[in-house]
Design an enzyme around this catalytic site. Structure first.
Site, short mmCIF file in Angstrom:
data_model
loop_
_atom_site.label_atom_id
_atom_site.label_comp_id
_atom_site.label_asym_id
_atom_site.label_seq_id
_atom_site.Cartn_x
_atom_site.Cartn_y
_atom_site.Cartn_z
CB CYS A 11 -5.26 -1.31 -1.85
SG CYS A 11 -6.65 -0.43 -1.14
CD GLU A 42 -5.45 -5.70 -1.11
OE1 GLU A 42 -4.78 -4.64 -1.03
OE2 GLU A 42 -6.39 -5.95 -0.35
CB CYS A 51 -11.00 -2.25 0.40
SG CYS A 51 -10.28 -1.79 -1.19
CE1 TYR A 103 -4.48 11.41 4.79
CE2 TYR A 103 -6.69 11.41 5.71
CZ TYR A 103 -5.33 11.62 5.85
OH TYR A 103 -4.83 12.03 7.05
CD GLU A 158 -1.38 5.31 4.61
OE1 GLU A 158 -2.13 4.49 5.15
OE2 GLU A 158 -0.73 6.16 5.26
CG ASN A 159 -0.72 11.41 -2.12
OD1 ASN A 159 -1.24 12.50 -1.87
ND2 ASN A 159 0.27 11.27 -2.97
CB ALA A 160 -0.57 14.56 1.82
CB CYS A 179 -8.66 -4.76 -3.41
SG CYS A 179 -7.47 -3.41 -3.23
CG ASN A 209 -0.37 -0.05 2.53
OD1 ASN A 209 0.68 -0.67 2.71
ND2 ASN A 209 -1.00 0.57 3.50
#
Ligand SMILES: [Zn+2]
Length: 141
Positions: free
Chosen positions: A59, A61, A93, A54, A50-52, A96, A48
């Site tokens: 993910c 997968e 999720c 969101y 992430e980014n500021a 995915c 995964n």
């Protein structure tokens, strides 16, 4: 499950656990790794990211699937995917599940899905249909 097949999937889970360590998750501290097993025996990892902003987060997968496709793999090439998270329990999720379903629906063979969290309880699904009944499938339109 026979011993050889069990070891094959334990090995896939270990690869996903290792891929989890590459997670970029400064906001949630929730690390996830995924490893796809292809028909030709290759393993393709994702984690995964992430980014500021969101919504730009990806993910593990889907990162693994998009990487596989970028390497030239197509529906028909996917045998299994293992996913490991840093949370106590884990389940993929909906986005995915739908993404994995895309490849299962367009190939003649089910994609086996294994996932686990830190508790070590492994959930195994023999098909995406078990994880996402009534998934969107444009071949039904
Ligand atoms: Zn997801």
């Amino acid at each position: 499950m026979n011993t050889i097949k069990q070891e094959k999937y334990n090995s896939l889970l270990r690869a996903a656990d290792k891929a989890k360590e590459n997670s970029y998750s400064p906001y949630s501290d929730f690390k996830v790794g995924a490893t796809i097993l292809t028909k030709d025996g290759k393993r393709i990892d994702g984690c995964n990211v992430e980014n500021a902003a969101y919504g730009s987060t990806m993910c593990a997968e889907r990162a693994a699937i998009y990487k596989a496709v970028s390497l030239g793999y197509k529906p028909g090439d996917f045998e299994a995917i293992a996913i490991v998270s840093s949370g106590k329990n884990f389940s993929p999720c909906g986005a995915c599940r739908q993404t994995i379903a895309e490849y299962e629906f367009k190939q003649s063979k089910n994609i086996e899905v294994f996932f686990t969290g830190e508790t070590g309880n492994i959930v195994k699904a023999n098909s995406l249909k078990d994880l996402l009944p009534f998934a969107f499938d444009n071949s039904l339109l």
